[in-house]
Design an enzyme around this catalytic site. Sequence first.
Site, PDB file in Angstrom:
ATOM      1  N   GLU A   1      25.962   3.954  89.459  1.00  0.00           N
ATOM      2  CA  GLU A   1      27.355   3.752  89.880  1.00  0.00           C
ATOM      3  C   GLU A   1      27.903   4.986  90.595  1.00  0.00           C
ATOM      4  O   GLU A   1      28.697   4.877  91.523  1.00  0.00           O
ATOM      5  CB  GLU A   1      28.219   3.433  88.647  1.00  0.00           C
ATOM      6  CG  GLU A   1      27.881   2.083  88.040  1.00  0.00           C
ATOM      7  CD  GLU A   1      28.246   1.996  86.567  1.00  0.00           C
ATOM      8  OE1 GLU A   1      27.838   2.875  85.790  1.00  0.00           O
ATOM      9  OE2 GLU A   1      28.928   1.038  86.188  1.00  0.00           O
TER      10      GLU A   1
ATOM     11  N   ARG B   1      32.593  -5.285  71.244  1.00  0.00           N
ATOM     12  CA  ARG B   1      33.433  -6.382  71.747  1.00  0.00           C
ATOM     13  C   ARG B   1      32.782  -7.722  71.461  1.00  0.00           C
ATOM     14  O   ARG B   1      31.560  -7.846  71.501  1.00  0.00           O
ATOM     15  CB  ARG B   1      33.651  -6.229  73.251  1.00  0.00           C
ATOM     16  CG  ARG B   1      34.639  -5.151  73.604  1.00  0.00           C
ATOM     17  CD  ARG B   1      34.719  -4.937  75.099  1.00  0.00           C
ATOM     18  NE  ARG B   1      34.116  -3.685  75.487  1.00  0.00           N
ATOM     19  CZ  ARG B   1      33.703  -3.379  76.718  1.00  0.00           C
ATOM     20  NH1 ARG B   1      33.835  -4.271  77.688  1.00  0.00           N
ATOM     21  NH2 ARG B   1      33.169  -2.209  76.979  1.00  0.00           N
TER      22      ARG B   1
ATOM     23  N   ARG C   1      35.625   5.633  89.255  1.00  0.00           N
ATOM     24  CA  ARG C   1      35.452   4.214  88.928  1.00  0.00           C
ATOM     25  C   ARG C   1      36.737   3.760  88.248  1.00  0.00           C
ATOM     26  O   ARG C   1      37.183   4.375  87.280  1.00  0.00           O
ATOM     27  CB  ARG C   1      34.277   4.063  87.973  1.00  0.00           C
ATOM     28  CG  ARG C   1      34.167   2.692  87.386  1.00  0.00           C
ATOM     29  CD  ARG C   1      33.006   2.614  86.424  1.00  0.00           C
ATOM     30  NE  ARG C   1      33.046   1.386  85.680  1.00  0.00           N
ATOM     31  CZ  ARG C   1      32.455   1.218  84.509  1.00  0.00           C
ATOM     32  NH1 ARG C   1      31.796   2.201  83.955  1.00  0.00           N
ATOM     33  NH2 ARG C   1      32.531   0.065  83.899  1.00  0.00           N
TER      34      ARG C   1
ATOM     35  N   ASN D   1      32.820   8.665  86.528  1.00  0.00           N
ATOM     36  CA  ASN D   1      32.584   7.304  86.058  1.00  0.00           C
ATOM     37  C   ASN D   1      32.993   7.214  84.593  1.00  0.00           C
ATOM     38  O   ASN D   1      32.209   7.544  83.701  1.00  0.00           O
ATOM     39  CB  ASN D   1      31.095   6.984  86.246  1.00  0.00           C
ATOM     40  CG  ASN D   1      30.712   5.624  85.687  1.00  0.00           C
ATOM     41  OD1 ASN D   1      31.550   4.904  85.146  1.00  0.00           O
ATOM     42  ND2 ASN D   1      29.445   5.291  85.797  1.00  0.00           N
TER      43      ASN D   1
ATOM     44  N   HIS E   1      32.143  -4.492  86.021  1.00  0.00           N
ATOM     45  CA  HIS E   1      30.854  -3.812  86.282  1.00  0.00           C
ATOM     46  C   HIS E   1      30.459  -3.921  87.747  1.00  0.00           C
ATOM     47  O   HIS E   1      29.270  -3.881  88.090  1.00  0.00           O
ATOM     48  CB  HIS E   1      29.710  -4.389  85.414  1.00  0.00           C
ATOM     49  CG  HIS E   1      29.821  -4.049  83.960  1.00  0.00           C
ATOM     50  ND1 HIS E   1      29.604  -4.969  82.955  1.00  0.00           N
ATOM     51  CD2 HIS E   1      30.124  -2.884  83.339  1.00  0.00           C
ATOM     52  CE1 HIS E   1      29.782  -4.380  81.777  1.00  0.00           C
ATOM     53  NE2 HIS E   1      30.094  -3.117  81.987  1.00  0.00           N
TER      54      HIS E   1
END
Length: 389
Positions: free
Chosen positions: A374, A236, A90, A9, A178
């Site tokens: 995840e 960000r 991922r 991931n 996501h």
Amino acid sequence: MNRTVLALNAGSSSLKFGVYDVGRAGEPHMAARGSVGIGLSAHIKAEAEKGKPLVDRALPDSSLEDVLEALLTWIETEFGGRRVTACGHRIVHGGTSFFDPVVLTPEQIDAIDALSPLSPLHQPRSVGPIRAIVKMRPRLRQIGCFDTAFHRTIRPPANRFALPRAYERKGIRRYGFHGLSYESIASRLQAVGKSDRRTIVAHLGNGASLCALRNGVSVDTTMGFSVLDGLVMGTRCGALDPGVLLYLLQHEGMAPRELQHLLYEKSGLLGISEMSADMRELEASADPKAREAFELFVFRATREIAALANTLGGLDCLVFTAGIGEHSDAVREAICRRLGWLGVAIDDDANLRHAPTISVPASTVEINIMPTDEESVIARHVLKAIGEI
Ligand code: ADP
């Protein structure tokens, strides 16, 4: 020898992994989870399910290939002599053609790499480990799992920009990201019979976004064409008036690369606090600018939650997940207080204890904390893609 799946991931600030043994019915059982670093502070760190440390090894000055080789060797020798039969990844962007997890061919890896302009900083981080493993273990099956895929259920108008249609045909539309994290939460909600609730999931980590779930599927999200949109993040900017971009390009003499650096790496919590992108450090600081960064993060999160509640036509459940969502009682409290008008009422004690449910019984919106996983989602996809389940 155990058959084992490795789930990688590559996130915005780390490369996490999960090691899964394959059970008799082909289902994954987590054996270890951890993270690897590269470069000067390269390392492998892993623990077993209940937090028991398994390995914590510095590998100074190692490349991505060195570290992945060290990880595979550790799994296959010291960690009980497991045999890694497949590796899942991922992948941030699937564009308009990658949705279901796929066993990656060289052509597909090139096609995924070619999507890098859509996610210039993150897609290369997704592709790097895939290419490294192709070099090191060309026969190991690698499966790509796409963060954009979970949002394929978002329909117009929610996935549309008000630009001339010709641009939409070129792929300029809202994708959402996501997705593996939201899939993880959606499957937990389903497991406890709560899929039918109008739910907003707040994935608040270094990268941050929200997802509106109706009957367990995504109907709206705050990230759009890129991972820059929506909430204020570690570095960000989140949603920004496009006029600002034109101004910076035309009147500040900014080159596109500088602008990219500004928006992805210098903005957000770091830009406002002028101190740190890390929420823990901001919470611990007495500097007013750190407080202002915290306040902007909360303000923008609540504004977007209200927007997604509008998409859902109401709100039954609010779920906090990822680094900040799971661990910062201060952020959760501040967000929930602002949402009082929407029927959100937080239980302060439960919030301080990071309990699974942190709403008071009278709250019309149930508030939950759910750890995202995840890597387990990736492991399941891997086993499906290679026909084990
Ligand atoms: P990534 O998007 O890289 O996977 P994470 O989900 O790990 O990131 O989230 C990292 C963020 O979580 C950082 O801003 C970090 O400060 C924050 N965080 C982690 N633990 C805490 C805590 N106890 N209190 C406040 N913030 C925390």
